[in-house]
Design a protein around this motif. Structure first.
Motif, PDB file in Angstrom:
ATOM      1  N   GLU A  10       1.618 -60.160  43.784  1.00  0.00           N
ATOM      2  CA  GLU A  10       2.607 -59.557  43.208  1.00  0.00           C
ATOM      3  C   GLU A  10       3.153 -60.132  41.741  1.00  0.00           C
ATOM      4  OE1 GLU A  10       5.576 -59.111  46.133  1.00  0.00           O
ATOM      5  OE2 GLU A  10       4.456 -57.244  47.244  1.00  0.00           O
ATOM      6  N   PHE A  11       2.946 -59.318  40.808  1.00  0.00           N
ATOM      7  CA  PHE A  11       3.798 -59.954  39.629  1.00  0.00           C
ATOM      8  C   PHE A  11       5.285 -59.525  39.458  1.00  0.00           C
ATOM      9  CE2 PHE A  11      -0.792 -59.650  38.122  1.00  0.00           C
ATOM     10  CZ  PHE A  11      -0.723 -60.989  37.521  1.00  0.00           C
ATOM     11  N   LYS A  12       5.926 -60.332  39.152  1.00  0.00           N
ATOM     12  CA  LYS A  12       7.454 -59.759  39.148  1.00  0.00           C
ATOM     13  C   LYS A  12       7.697 -59.493  37.488  1.00  0.00           C
ATOM     14  CE  LYS A  12       9.701 -63.326  41.844  1.00  0.00           C
ATOM     15  NZ  LYS A  12      10.967 -64.119  41.913  1.00  0.00           N
ATOM     16  N   ARG A  36       2.200 -54.817  42.549  1.00  0.00           N
ATOM     17  CA  ARG A  36       1.373 -55.479  43.252  1.00  0.00           C
ATOM     18  C   ARG A  36       0.010 -55.338  42.817  1.00  0.00           C
ATOM     19  NH1 ARG A  36       1.576 -55.053  49.930  1.00  0.00           N
ATOM     20  NH2 ARG A  36       3.823 -55.911  49.150  1.00  0.00           N
ATOM     21  N   ALA A  37      -0.569 -56.384  42.294  1.00  0.00           N
ATOM     22  CA  ALA A  37      -2.093 -56.172  41.689  1.00  0.00           C
ATOM     23  C   ALA A  37      -3.111 -56.140  42.638  1.00  0.00           C
ATOM     24  CB  ALA A  37      -1.942 -57.196  40.430  1.00  0.00           C
ATOM     25  N   VAL A  38      -2.936 -57.142  43.571  1.00  0.00           N
ATOM     26  CA  VAL A  38      -3.878 -57.283  44.510  1.00  0.00           C
ATOM     27  C   VAL A  38      -3.263 -57.222  45.911  1.00  0.00           C
ATOM     28  CG1 VAL A  38      -5.741 -59.062  45.672  1.00  0.00           C
ATOM     29  CG2 VAL A  38      -5.281 -58.746  43.007  1.00  0.00           C
ATOM     30  N   GLY A  58      -7.602 -52.187  35.573  1.00  0.00           N
ATOM     31  CA  GLY A  58      -6.209 -52.374  36.432  1.00  0.00           C
ATOM     32  C   GLY A  58      -6.462 -52.281  37.667  1.00  0.00           C
ATOM     33  N   ALA A  59      -7.474 -52.518  38.316  1.00  0.00           N
ATOM     34  CA  ALA A  59      -7.789 -52.466  39.666  1.00  0.00           C
ATOM     35  C   ALA A  59      -7.338 -53.606  40.382  1.00  0.00           C
ATOM     36  CB  ALA A  59      -9.198 -52.171  40.239  1.00  0.00           C
ATOM     37  N   GLY A  60      -7.374 -54.800  39.507  1.00  0.00           N
ATOM     38  CA  GLY A  60      -7.088 -56.177  40.114  1.00  0.00           C
ATOM     39  C   GLY A  60      -8.069 -57.101  40.017  1.00  0.00           C
ATOM     40  N   SER A  62      -9.745 -59.042  37.669  1.00  0.00           N
ATOM     41  CA  SER A  62      -9.244 -60.372  36.803  1.00  0.00           C
ATOM     42  C   SER A  62      -8.234 -60.940  37.604  1.00  0.00           C
ATOM     43  CB  SER A  62      -8.684 -60.008  35.453  1.00  0.00           C
ATOM     44  OG  SER A  62      -9.687 -59.473  34.442  1.00  0.00           O
ATOM     45  N   THR A  63      -7.218 -60.449  38.141  1.00  0.00           N
ATOM     46  CA  THR A  63      -6.084 -61.232  38.861  1.00  0.00           C
ATOM     47  C   THR A  63      -6.733 -61.981  40.059  1.00  0.00           C
ATOM     48  OG1 THR A  63      -4.618 -59.541  38.301  1.00  0.00           O
ATOM     49  CG2 THR A  63      -3.857 -61.047  40.109  1.00  0.00           C
ATOM     50  N   THR A  64      -7.859 -61.240  40.869  1.00  0.00           N
ATOM     51  CA  THR A  64      -8.226 -61.847  41.832  1.00  0.00           C
ATOM     52  C   THR A  64      -9.139 -63.014  41.416  1.00  0.00           C
ATOM     53  OG1 THR A  64      -8.697 -59.643  42.824  1.00  0.00           O
ATOM     54  CG2 THR A  64      -9.952 -61.649  43.882  1.00  0.00           C
TER      55      THR A  64
HETATM   56  N1  LIG Z   1       0.483 -61.607  34.067  1.00  0.00           N
HETATM   57  C1  LIG Z   1       0.786 -60.431  34.369  1.00  0.00           C
HETATM   58  N2  LIG Z   1       2.009 -59.921  34.550  1.00  0.00           N
HETATM   59  C2  LIG Z   1       2.449 -58.623  34.828  1.00  0.00           C
HETATM   60  N3  LIG Z   1       1.474 -57.679  35.266  1.00  0.00           N
HETATM   61  C3  LIG Z   1       0.138 -57.914  35.223  1.00  0.00           C
HETATM   62  C4  LIG Z   1      -0.388 -59.567  34.948  1.00  0.00           C
HETATM   63  N4  LIG Z   1      -1.584 -59.499  34.931  1.00  0.00           N
HETATM   64  C5  LIG Z   1      -2.167 -58.234  35.279  1.00  0.00           C
HETATM   65  N5  LIG Z   1      -1.154 -57.332  35.404  1.00  0.00           N
HETATM   66  C6  LIG Z   1      -1.075 -55.930  36.149  1.00  0.00           C
HETATM   67  O1  LIG Z   1      -1.975 -56.185  37.416  1.00  0.00           O
HETATM   68  C7  LIG Z   1      -2.935 -55.095  37.295  1.00  0.00           C
HETATM   69  C8  LIG Z   1      -4.163 -55.647  37.820  1.00  0.00           C
HETATM   70  O2  LIG Z   1      -4.560 -56.160  36.505  1.00  0.00           O
HETATM   71  P1  LIG Z   1      -5.966 -56.914  36.247  1.00  0.00           P
HETATM   72  O3  LIG Z   1      -6.328 -57.893  37.630  1.00  0.00           O
HETATM   73  O4  LIG Z   1      -6.074 -57.388  34.899  1.00  0.00           O
HETATM   74  O5  LIG Z   1      -7.067 -55.506  36.400  1.00  0.00           O
HETATM   75  P2  LIG Z   1      -8.536 -55.489  36.085  1.00  0.00           P
HETATM   76  O6  LIG Z   1      -9.207 -56.657  35.819  1.00  0.00           O
HETATM   77  O7  LIG Z   1      -9.289 -54.880  37.307  1.00  0.00           O
HETATM   78  O8  LIG Z   1      -8.792 -54.562  34.906  1.00  0.00           O
HETATM   79  C9  LIG Z   1      -2.563 -54.040  36.193  1.00  0.00           C
HETATM   80  O9  LIG Z   1      -1.640 -53.432  36.449  1.00  0.00           O
HETATM   81  C10 LIG Z   1      -2.091 -55.344  35.395  1.00  0.00           C
HETATM   82  O10 LIG Z   1      -1.082 -54.542  34.167  1.00  0.00           O
END
Ligand SMILES: Nc1ncnc2c1ncn2[C@@H]1O[C@H](COP(=O)(O)OP(=O)(O)O)[C@@H](O)[C@H]1O
Ligand SMILES: [Mg+2]
Lengths: 333, 259
Positions: A10-12, A36-38, A58-60, A62-64
């Motif tokens: 979760e990003f704050k 909640r990104a993931v 925006g599916a999550g 990169s965050t994963t």
């Molecule tokens: N550092 C961050 N702070 C806040 N929100 C973020 C941050 N990084 C990613 N997000 C949000 O989390 C979600 C998933 O992003 P991301 O993992 O980059 O998606 P993908 O790589 O699948 O396109 C998006 O809605 C994005 O805006």
């Protein structure tokens, strides 16, 4: 082996009113929006697998990847990469993995590529024989030597990504994470990148985890796909099994001698025709439900109102398959 | 030991990167010289009307300037990476550091070399040397020791203040704190006695600019007892711990570079 259990991030996002007053109030109360990104992702990947991790923007994804590589701390859940928690033992994990982010270079901006490599050799303690063997391989597939003396700043995108992939592989990592590695590249560079990734996966048993919007990357490199949407895994399967499981609408491409008025409308009105459009003035593209039509019956029908010069069947592509997965996911909500 | 070797290799590569731009090299070096010389002009103007400030003559005050320049110069020259961490976050540099099997601090310290710092350091050493030579100091062994210790610990303190401040900006997500610390830096160039008590304490402990300049100068010039020099190592240890703490917190809060 790589495992993720109930992985959540979760990003704050600070909710600040504008101005100094807002900043002070935020400092005291600290109100945040949660994104909640993931969301509870589970998977387990064996050594030597090549997995595509795909999903819409925006599916999550990169965050994963950032959590798996130790950049981001999970909000909850657990990750193990060869038994190592990438957050708690970042340095130990870093030695085992190689990472490429398509949008960002991992190289030193102002230093010649050559020198970046020799720094990396020292940092990762790469033995001389391994280093020269790898350089030879990269040279063979990538032709690095033409820009080894230039600093990363001066490289074209294609050159930089080749250097970046080579840099990520220099220390023989057992797992490689690639986040959109071919984004914006020309066909030649894309193919060279795929070739090298495929080679280290097949010949050296390196685990590959790849995100990409180019499904050619997925088809060429990966045998398994994990599809993620809104932070949740919606599909995790061998690509081959997936193809068998989704009896796809078939596709036909028909070359007509001339445009035929009324034909499209007539086709669209039929039951079991999911798509009918002119790709250009002479090429008609039709997709249909194989339970209701056969390619032959359709060709015969169209032949009655237009002159057909040629036709071919379109293979079910991963692209259309994934579209269907998204569509069925949307329907479930 | 290996990490020290890698650090030096990184620095050497940075330096070679710089040398490639010979013109830049000279320009930033002279810029360092020039900007500090302008600072000195202000000191000259200040002392043109009054003969002493809080009992300090112009050459005594110049010793403080010299110390501050040396600290500033060494930081700019070798540890420029401790500046503007938020910028490194935005550019994804911190993400990159995290992918490498090296400590983050080591990569931040070894990030950059800025030759303006060489100009500043040389100005500082010249001002310090000339002023001290005009002050009839009896160079006993302990004074030499104080001078050496202050020239080593001063830059270390300077770098850690800067690093801690930069990390605090990250942690608090705001620039207010940087303005305050920069103002305190200016205060380090003048005798501590002119400030209210609260500021004196602040400059000796939490943001110990006075430990870089005032503490060794006051001891060398006999304006404070010899034991006063203990503020120097104490401040160095304190700011080191503080920097480690703030940086650790900042990384704990780190949410990545975004996209
Ligand atoms: N550092 C961050 N702070 C806040 N929100 C973020 C941050 N990084 C990613 N997000 C949000 O989390 C979600 C998933 O992003 P991301 O993992 O980059 O998606 P993908 O790589 O699948 O396109 C998006 O809605 C994005 O805006
Ligand atoms: Mg992404």
């Amino acid at each position: 082996m790589i495992t993720a259990r109930a992985l959540t991030k979760e990003f704050k996002i600070p909710r600040k009113q504008p101005g100094l007053k807002g900043a002070i109030r935020h400092l005291i109360h600290g109100t945040y929006d949660c994104k909640r990104a993931v969301d509870g992702v589970d998977f387990s990947i064996e050594q030597g697998e090549a997995v595509a991790y795909i999903g819409p923007n925006g599916a999550g994804k990169s965050t994963t990847i950032k959590m798996l590589t130790g950049i981001l701390r999970p909000t909850s859940g657990e990750i193990r990469i060869h038994g190592v928690d990438p957050q708690k033992e970042r340095i130990k994990n870093a030695k085992n993995i190689g990472v490429v982010f398509g949008q960002r270079t991992q190289l030193w901006w102002d230093i010649p590529v050559e020198e970046s490599f020799s720094l990396l050799k020292n940092i990762y303690q790469v033995p001389d024989e391994v280093y020269s063997e790898n350089l030879r391989l990269f040279q063979e597939i990538f032709g690095l030597s033409e820009f080894m003396g230039h600093s990363a700043r001066k490289l074209s995108l294609g050159q930089r990504m080749r250097a970046d992939l080579a840099a990520a592989l220099l220390h023989n990592p057992s797992t490689v994470f690639l986040d959109e590695p071919t984004i914006g590249l020309d066909i030649g560079t894309k193919e060279a990148m795929r070739e090298l990734i495929q080679k280290i996966n097949r010949e050296r048993g390196v685990t590959i985890i790849l995100t990409s919007h180019d499904l050619r990357d997925v088809e060429d490199i990966c045998r398994r796909i994990i599809v993620i949407d809104h932070g949740k895994v919606v599909c995790d399967q061998e690509i081959r099994a997936l193809v068998a499981q989704y009896p796809m609408d078939r596709g036909l491409q028909i070359t007509l001698s001339a445009k035929s008025p009324g034909l499209l409308e007539a086709l669209r009105a039929k039951e079991g025709i999911t798509h009918a459009a002119m790709e250009d003035t002479h090429t008609l593209s039709v997709e249909f439900d194989p339970n209701l039509h056969t390619a032959f019956s359709l060709v015969k029908e169209i032949d009655q109102s237009a002159v057909i010069l040629d036709f071919k069947l379109k293979e079910p592509s991963i692209e259309r398959m994934i579209e269907q997965i998204y569509r069925s996911g949307e329907g479930a909500k | 030991m290996r990490s020290v070797q890698i650090f030096f290799q990184m620095m050497a590569a940075n330096l070679r990167g710089l040398m490639a731009f010979k013109a830049d090299f000279l320009v930033s070096f002279s810029a360092g010289l020039l900007s500090q010389t302008i600072g000195l002009l202000f000191l000259g103007v200040l002392f043109s009307n009054i003969s002493t400030v809080a009992g300090w003559t112009v050459f005594e005050a110049a010793v403080l300037y010299g110390y501050m320049f040396v600290g500033e110069g060494m930081m700019t020259l070798f540890f420029q990476g401790t500046n503007g961490l938020w910028r490194q976050v935005r550019r994804g540099e911190i993400d990159r550091y995290m992918l490498r099997p090296l400590s983050l601090e080591q990569q931040i310290f070894g990030r950059d070399i800025n030759l303006a710092g060489a100009g500043t350091t040389m100005t500082g050493l010249a001002v310090l040397g000339y002023s001290l030579s005009r002050l009839n100091i009896d160079w006993s062994w302990w004074r030499i020791l104080v001078l050496l210790a202050s020239l080593i610990l001063g830059p270390i303190i300077r770098v850690n203040i800067n690093f801690a401040c930069s990390a605090a900006v990250l942690l608090l997500d705001g620039g207010g704190i940087k303005g305050i610390v920069d103002d305190l830096y200016e205060m380090g160039k003048y005798p501590l006695d002119i400030y209210p008590k609260a500021f004196r304490m602040l400059l000796l402990t939490l943001v110990p600019y006075a430990a870089i300049s005032f503490v060794p100068a006051a001891v060398l010039l006999g304006k404070r007892p010899v034991a006063y020099i203990l503020f120097l190592p104490a401040a160095a240890v304190l700011i080191l711990l503080l920097r480690k703490f703030v940086f650790h917190k900042a990384i704990e809060h780190y949410e990545g570079a975004g996209n």
